[in-house]
Design a protein around this motif. Structure first.
Motif, PDB file in Angstrom:
ATOM      1  N   SER A  55       0.854  -1.191   0.000  1.00 51.26           N
ATOM      2  CA  SER A  55       0.000   0.000   0.000  1.00 51.26           C
ATOM      3  C   SER A  55       0.884   1.233   0.000  1.00 51.26           C
ATOM      4  CB  SER A  55      -0.910   0.029   1.234  1.00 51.26           C
ATOM      5  OG  SER A  55      -1.919  -0.929   1.128  1.00 51.26           O
ATOM      6  N   ASN A  56       0.810   2.012  -1.071  1.00 50.93           N
ATOM      7  CA  ASN A  56       1.576   3.243  -1.177  1.00 50.93           C
ATOM      8  C   ASN A  56       0.660   4.395  -0.764  1.00 50.93           C
ATOM      9  OD1 ASN A  56       2.968   5.557  -1.963  1.00 50.93           O
ATOM     10  ND2 ASN A  56       3.984   4.487  -3.643  1.00 50.93           N
ATOM     11  N   LEU A  57       0.980   4.993   0.385  1.00 49.25           N
ATOM     12  CA  LEU A  57       0.147   6.064   0.943  1.00 49.25           C
ATOM     13  C   LEU A  57       0.799   7.433   0.849  1.00 49.25           C
ATOM     14  CD1 LEU A  57      -1.111   4.275   4.187  1.00 49.25           C
ATOM     15  CD2 LEU A  57      -2.242   4.402   1.960  1.00 49.25           C
ATOM     16  N   VAL A  58       1.870   7.561   0.077  1.00 46.07           N
ATOM     17  CA  VAL A  58       2.621   8.813   0.014  1.00 46.07           C
ATOM     18  C   VAL A  58       1.737   9.985  -0.397  1.00 46.07           C
ATOM     19  CG1 VAL A  58       4.519  10.015  -1.154  1.00 46.07           C
ATOM     20  CG2 VAL A  58       4.831   7.673  -0.325  1.00 46.07           C
ATOM     21  N   GLN A  59       0.798   9.758  -1.308  1.00 48.53           N
ATOM     22  CA  GLN A  59      -0.061  10.843  -1.805  1.00 48.53           C
ATOM     23  C   GLN A  59      -1.493  10.744  -1.301  1.00 48.53           C
ATOM     24  OE1 GLN A  59       0.377  11.724  -6.055  1.00 48.53           O
ATOM     25  NE2 GLN A  59       2.119  10.313  -6.079  1.00 48.53           N
ATOM     26  N   ALA A  60      -1.720   9.918  -0.297  1.00 50.64           N
ATOM     27  CA  ALA A  60      -3.085   9.701   0.202  1.00 50.64           C
ATOM     28  C   ALA A  60      -3.446  10.689   1.296  1.00 50.64           C
ATOM     29  CB  ALA A  60      -3.206   8.279   0.742  1.00 50.64           C
ATOM     30  N   ASP A  61      -4.738  10.923   1.415  1.00 54.43           N
ATOM     31  CA  ASP A  61      -5.270  11.657   2.558  1.00 54.43           C
ATOM     32  C   ASP A  61      -5.556  10.656   3.666  1.00 54.43           C
ATOM     33  OD1 ASP A  61      -5.187  14.121   1.310  1.00 54.43           O
ATOM     34  OD2 ASP A  61      -7.287  14.089   0.692  1.00 54.43           O
ATOM     35  N   ALA A  62      -5.975  11.159   4.799  1.00 56.82           N
ATOM     36  CA  ALA A  62      -6.313  10.291   5.931  1.00 56.82           C
ATOM     37  C   ALA A  62      -7.589   9.509   5.638  1.00 56.82           C
ATOM     38  CB  ALA A  62      -6.511  11.129   7.184  1.00 56.82           C
ATOM     39  N   TYR A  63      -7.706   8.377   6.303  1.00 56.58           N
ATOM     40  CA  TYR A  63      -8.912   7.563   6.232  1.00 56.58           C
ATOM     41  C   TYR A  63      -9.553   7.546   7.604  1.00 56.58           C
ATOM     42  CZ  TYR A  63      -6.886   6.198   1.832  1.00 56.58           C
ATOM     43  OH  TYR A  63      -6.367   6.231   0.570  1.00 56.58           O
ATOM     44  N   SER A  64     -10.829   7.265   7.639  1.00 60.95           N
ATOM     45  CA  SER A  64     -11.544   7.295   8.907  1.00 60.95           C
ATOM     46  C   SER A  64     -11.117   6.146   9.814  1.00 60.95           C
ATOM     47  CB  SER A  64     -13.060   7.232   8.676  1.00 60.95           C
ATOM     48  OG  SER A  64     -13.429   5.919   8.310  1.00 60.95           O
ATOM     49  N   GLU A  65     -11.287   6.345  11.090  1.00 63.72           N
ATOM     50  CA  GLU A  65     -10.978   5.294  12.052  1.00 63.72           C
ATOM     51  C   GLU A  65     -11.861   4.077  11.812  1.00 63.72           C
ATOM     52  OE1 GLU A  65     -10.439   4.613  16.841  1.00 63.72           O
ATOM     53  OE2 GLU A  65     -10.673   6.637  16.075  1.00 63.72           O
TER      54      GLU A  65
END
Length: 146
Positions: A61-71
């Motif tokens: 999972s590449n999260l470098v350009q991702a926003d936050a996700y909900s809990e």
């Protein structure tokens, strides 16, 4: 071997790298809960197909350009998705995180990892990396020992 993009949702993509082998989720920007879950479920479907070819496969999972996700989404991944991924043969997951320690997606990854540890312990080994090449190298190494 060429990396194959097999699904696109907005700017996010699901890719397959047969040289590892692994499914690569490139999360970009914001996704609703419905979009986020659909992306992961689609990735798991494809992983199951490719696992039949390789016998073992990793998840990146590449999260470098991702926003936050909900809990709630992080709980869903740890309590629902992880069990299905484990059943499908996933034993190793690598995350590529932004170098900025305060990046929102990094917090989501930490939250998920905490919930995952509570739910499944070390059944699925999770490691964090600063770049995709390192994440793939680790997956190649651990998959070769399985």
């Amino acid at each position: 071997m060429k990396i194959e993009t097999f699904y696109t949702q907005g700017e996010s993509t699901l890719n397959y790298d047969p040289s590892v082998p692994c499914i690569i989720v490139n999360n970009v920007g914001f996704a609703t809960s419905e979009e986020f879950r659909a992306l992961l479920n689609k990735g798991l479907e494809f992983l199951i197909e490719k696992q039949k070819i390789h016998g073992k496969i990793g998840w990146l999972s590449n999260l470098v350009q991702a926003d936050a996700y909900s809990e709630d989404d992080m709980k869903w991944v740890a309590t629902d998705f992880d069990a299905r991924a484990y059943e499908a043969g996933v034993r190793h997951v690598s995350f590529v995180l932004a170098e900025d320690a305060y990046a929102f997606a990094n917090f989501s990854a930490e939250t998920y990892q905490k919930y995952s540890q509570e739910e499944i312990g070390e059944k699925i080994v999770i490691r964090n990396f600063k770049d995709e090449a390192s994440a793939k190298a680790w997956l190649r190494e651990v998959l070769s020992r399985q």
